[in-house]
Design a protein around this motif. Structure first.
Motif, PDB file in Angstrom:
ATOM      1  N   THR A   1      -4.647   6.030  -2.367  1.00 25.84           N
ATOM      2  CA  THR A   1      -4.059   4.926  -1.812  1.00 25.84           C
ATOM      3  C   THR A   1      -4.277   3.715  -2.686  1.00 25.84           C
ATOM      4  O   THR A   1      -5.045   3.612  -3.104  1.00 25.84           O
ATOM      5  CB  THR A   1      -4.905   4.449  -0.528  1.00 25.84           C
ATOM      6  OG1 THR A   1      -4.690   5.361   0.576  1.00 25.84           O
ATOM      7  CG2 THR A   1      -4.069   3.112   0.318  1.00 25.84           C
TER       8      THR A   1
ATOM      9  N   GLN B   1       0.683  -1.097  -0.062  1.00 33.31           N
ATOM     10  CA  GLN B   1      -0.024  -0.147  -0.016  1.00 33.31           C
ATOM     11  C   GLN B   1       0.661   1.036   0.018  1.00 33.31           C
ATOM     12  O   GLN B   1       1.774   1.466   0.924  1.00 33.31           O
ATOM     13  CB  GLN B   1      -0.983   0.035   1.300  1.00 33.31           C
ATOM     14  CG  GLN B   1      -2.118  -1.003   1.290  1.00 33.31           C
ATOM     15  CD  GLN B   1      -3.164  -0.796   2.404  1.00 33.31           C
ATOM     16  OE1 GLN B   1      -2.403  -0.990   3.453  1.00 33.31           O
ATOM     17  NE2 GLN B   1      -4.316  -0.838   1.961  1.00 33.31           N
TER      18      GLN B   1
ATOM     19  N   VAL C   1       0.795   5.750  -0.716  1.00 38.27           N
ATOM     20  CA  VAL C   1      -0.068   6.784  -0.610  1.00 38.27           C
ATOM     21  C   VAL C   1       0.650   7.738  -1.648  1.00 38.27           C
ATOM     22  O   VAL C   1       1.730   7.839  -1.675  1.00 38.27           O
ATOM     23  CB  VAL C   1      -0.063   7.403   0.802  1.00 38.27           C
ATOM     24  CG1 VAL C   1      -0.928   8.750   0.670  1.00 38.27           C
ATOM     25  CG2 VAL C   1      -0.816   6.387   1.700  1.00 38.27           C
TER      26      VAL C   1
ATOM     27  N   ASP D   1      -8.956   8.922  -1.974  1.00 37.83           N
ATOM     28  CA  ASP D   1      -9.216   8.998  -0.321  1.00 37.83           C
ATOM     29  C   ASP D   1     -10.067  10.261  -0.136  1.00 37.83           C
ATOM     30  O   ASP D   1     -10.944  10.345   0.477  1.00 37.83           O
ATOM     31  CB  ASP D   1      -8.127   8.988   0.463  1.00 37.83           C
ATOM     32  CG  ASP D   1      -7.258   7.269   0.351  1.00 37.83           C
ATOM     33  OD1 ASP D   1      -8.062   6.683  -0.003  1.00 37.83           O
ATOM     34  OD2 ASP D   1      -6.251   7.325   0.383  1.00 37.83           O
TER      35      ASP D   1
END
Length: 573
Positions: free
Chosen positions: A311, A164, A166, A280
């Motif tokens: 994300t 993951q 960002v 997000d």
């Protein structure tokens, strides 16, 4: 003489300048002049005309606009690069290489070679005094080594890894002003009595009704005070057209400013087109001032730029078992699914490894243990009395049983449940304990993200006070385990832990599921059924040998023989 030479050189230079050009030089000059004249018209025409982007090779308007945007806001370069890196194969290969490379703790290497370094410094201290005659010499203790009895449970992960990341991107609002002329006419919708054309005459063109005004008064009335209309005529419509109508004369021509705005999402294309990325949030980052002048026109908008946060996730096969498997001393026990889902995405592999550390008992090099005659040497091997240590352990177990008896539950050797967490395929691991060197200072691990309870568990497990129960997944995403929790039962002493581990195998009384195990003790009936002689207490032998040296049959016989010889020597026999 020098003056004559200078005059001669100057005269030769003037003659060289004034000399006529050769025919070849004249032809070259003429060709160059003709070539320049042929290009003069094209160069003048290019200087007068506006540049056309379509004629420029490899020109990309969007790319140029993006570069201009970055030139005005260089702080966005890093975020744009981070967004592009998420899908770049070379970047992912570099991250995998760093995450999966082998790591060695310098302290472990130093422990392994400590004995060799000590003997290398003073080798004669451990070999002096040996005689060919085979006479009794001295025993010299060897320095502490790295081997020890006991094992610990090591685990690693295999299966699917979800990464993951960002990312952020900016969406500026781009505004432009377009100026266009408007032609205004008057028309009547009911009749032509006022001299205006029918409004239907403007149908089908780029015209529209933009207002009404009262028609001429049909009947006026006057009194001594004022004059007023008693019968107003039909309203006259105002028509606005984007192009002039040659049939009629406009009563006014105006210029209209049209404001067009659009959100430039070019920086977010990489995220928006990636199906593994989720938006997000979106926040306004530029709202002051709200009114700005664009091409001389004031334009008001509540926000002029937004920041989007994404994300992104990716799935790939992964394993972090190379460190354990490369040791060559660990025994594979089995593997368990962390998520309890089929098909299983994340597996935990379990190994049993020997404990590193120091020797349990001191080892010696004894001169008298080696006898050599005519070049042939024999070594006397000593056999210790094992019954003493077993009896000592049994007595100590009885003593601890009295101290750890719980009168409320009528159980013995009850433990306390402790847990620690670690990221699957992650760097931070708060579950290192037995088998790993203690990290000095609690504050360091706490600063890295571990809780104080996890740090205390790390210390107690390293001291051999905790038994490993199992692992369960505490956080998962799309069927893949992201964070796992290890469960331990910790006891007051190492002996209590060994009794629990090996006693449960004898009963049998296996540990409960990791989520449910509460570290209950043995009932009186269960403890009475245990056979201590079948248990391996080698881990705790060192605790007794530190306090008292175990008897050795050979040493005892030598001591008795020496006392007998001394007795006869004093008596003169």
């Amino acid at each position: 003489m020098r003056l004559i030479q200078s005059l001669r050189i100057g005269l030769l230079g003037l003659l060289a300048v004034a000399a006529p050009l050769s025919a070849q030089q004249q032809d070259a000059r003429a060709d160059g002049k003709a070539f320049g004249e042929s290009l003069r018209g094209e160069a003048q025409e290019a200087a007068k005309s506006q540049p056309n982007a379509a004629n420029l090779p490899n020109y990309d308007r969007n790319a140029v606009r993006n570069l201009e945007t970055l030139a005005d806001a260089p702080e966005r370069i890093e975020s744009n690069a981070a967004a592009a890196a998420t899908g770049h194969q070379g970047y992912r290969a570099m991250r995998d290489s760093v995450a999966n490379r082998a790591r060695f703790d310098p302290s472990e290497i130093e422990d392994v070679i400590a004995r060799s370094l000590a003997i290398n410094e003073t080798p004669l201290d451990y070999t002096s005094g040996m005689a060919i005659s085979g006479g009794q010499g001295n025993c010299v203790p060897l320095p502490t080594g790295s081997g020890s009895a006991g094992t610990y449970t090591a685990t690693c992960n295999s299966g699917t890894r979800i990464d993951q990341s960002v990312g952020q991107c900016a969406v500026p609002l781009v505004a432009s002003v377009t100026r266009r002329q408007q032609w205004h006419y008057l028309c009547n919708e009911t009749s032509t009595v006022y001299g205006y054309p029918w409004c239907s005459a403007f149908d089908g063109g780029s015209c529209r009704i933009t207002g009404y005004r009262p028609g001429p008064c049909l009947q006026w009335r006057e009194d001594q005070f004022y004059r007023y209309c008693t019968e107003p005529g039909d309203p006259i419509a105002e028509i606005t057209c984007d192009t002039p109508d040659a049939r009629y004369t406009p009563y006014a021509v105006t210029t209209d400013n049209s404001i067009d705005t659009f959100s430039d999402e070019s920086q977010c294309i990489g995220f928006a087109d990636n199906g593994d990325c989720t938006l997000d949030n979106e926040i306004c980052t530029d709202a002051d001032p709200q009114t700005r002048v664009i091409d001389g026109v004031s334009v008001t908008r509540p926000c002029w730029e937004w920041q989007r946060s994404y994300t992104c996730t990716s799935r790939e096969a992964a394993s972090d078992c190379s460190d354990i498997e490369s040791q060559g001393t660990c025994r594979f026990i089995g593997e368990e699914c962390l998520t309890d889902e089929m098909p299983c995405e994340t597996w935990e592999r379990i190994y049993e490894c020997p404990l590193p550390g120091t020797d349990i008992s001191t080892q010696y090099v004894c001169d008298g243990d080696v006898y050599c005659i005519d070049g042939s040497c024999e070594t006397i091997e000593r056999t210790a009395n094992d019954e003493f240590k077993d009896a000592a352990v049994a007595l100590h177990a009885m003593d601890e049983a009295r101290g750890q008896f719980d009168p409320n539950t009528l159980t013995l050797f009850r433990g306390t449940r402790n847990t620690c967490s670690s990221k699957v395929f992650g760097v931070l691991n708060c579950c290192k304990g037995k088998g790993f060197p203690l990290i000095p200072g609690i504050s360091l691990l706490v600063a890295l993200g571990c809780s104080r309870e996890e740090v205390l568990l790390h210390e107690r497990d390293a001291q051999g006070l905790c038994a490993y129960v199992g692992t369960y997944c505490s956080d998962k995403f799309l069927g893949v385990c992201l964070t796992k929790k290890k469960v331990y039962c910790c006891f007051e002493s190492k002996l209590s832990r060994i009794l629990q581990e090996q006693g449960r195998k004898q009963l049998p009384k296996p540990w409960d599921k990791p989520k449910e195990e509460q570290c209950e003790g043995f009932t009186l009936d269960e403890f009475a059924r245990l056979d201590l002689s079948r248990m391996d207490f080698s881990e705790v032998y060192a605790e007794f040998t530190d306090a008292a040296r175990l008897p050795d049959e050979l040493e005892t016989s030598i001591l008795i023989q020496q006392k007998i010889e001394d007795y006869y020597a004093r008596g003169g026999q």
